[in-house]
Design an enzyme around this catalytic site. Structure first.
Site, PDB file in Angstrom:
ATOM      1  N   THR A  15       0.828  -1.203   0.000  1.00  0.00           N
ATOM      2  CA  THR A  15       0.000   0.000   0.000  1.00  0.00           C
ATOM      3  C   THR A  15       0.867   1.259   0.000  1.00  0.00           C
ATOM      4  OG1 THR A  15      -0.119   0.117   2.411  1.00  0.00           O
ATOM      5  CG2 THR A  15      -1.800  -1.208   1.296  1.00  0.00           C
ATOM      6  N   ASP A  16       0.196   2.373  -0.304  1.00  0.00           N
ATOM      7  CA  ASP A  16       0.884   3.662  -0.233  1.00  0.00           C
ATOM      8  C   ASP A  16       0.684   4.248   1.170  1.00  0.00           C
ATOM      9  OD1 ASP A  16      -1.709   4.751  -0.174  1.00  0.00           O
ATOM     10  OD2 ASP A  16      -1.655   5.370  -2.268  1.00  0.00           O
ATOM     11  N   GLN A  17       1.086   5.486   1.351  1.00  0.00           N
ATOM     12  CA  GLN A  17       1.021   6.132   2.667  1.00  0.00           C
ATOM     13  C   GLN A  17      -0.410   6.275   3.183  1.00  0.00           C
ATOM     14  OE1 GLN A  17       2.968   9.935   2.705  1.00  0.00           O
ATOM     15  NE2 GLN A  17       3.527   9.756   4.844  1.00  0.00           N
TER      16      GLN A  17
END
Length: 132
Positions: A15-17
């Site tokens: 996942t991203d931030q």
């Protein structure tokens, strides 16, 4: 039956931030689907490669509809679409736990002789699976 389903849990590193699955993380999910489709038919990729056959992707098209998020339990649907000569095609979909379609994809793969690096007809044990 030429369909198979497998569950995959989204890991943090995919996942991203913001906790949304990074677009490149979907390709391995679809690979899990194809590998498990074949395993469900009684053949492992490992066996296939040990017998001199590779199956690389030559074309893929992904369509993102809704995001998957960290810790979601996804279901990857894999369906054999078409076989012709040295090519095999799959249609794939990923659903979340609410049965919402998140992503769909189409893959074209080619059977390759690992010794020559050239396209080849699939071995009989693969043809038996495809024609089942």
């Amino acid at each position: 039956m030429n369909e198979h389903k497998v569950e995959v849990r989204v890991r943090y590193g995919e996942t991203d931030q913001m906790g949304v699955v990074y677009h490149g993380s979907y390709v391995p999910y679809f690979e899990i689907g194809r590998v498990e489709w074949l395993r469900n038919k009684g053949v492992s990729y490992k066996f296939m490669e040990e017998s001199g056959v590779a199956l690389p992707i030559v074309s893929m098209h992904l369509n993102y509809k809704k995001p998957a998020r960290y810790d979601d339990l996804l279901t990857v649907h894999t369906k054999l679409r078409k076989y012709s000569g040295v090519k095999i095609e799959f249609d794939c979909e990923i659903f979340n736990e609410n049965q919402e379609l998140l992503t769909n994809a189409h893959f074209i793969l080619v059977f390759i002789d690992l010794k020559t690096g050239k396209p080849m007809q699939p071995p009989k044990y693969i043809l038996d699976i495809i024609n089942d």
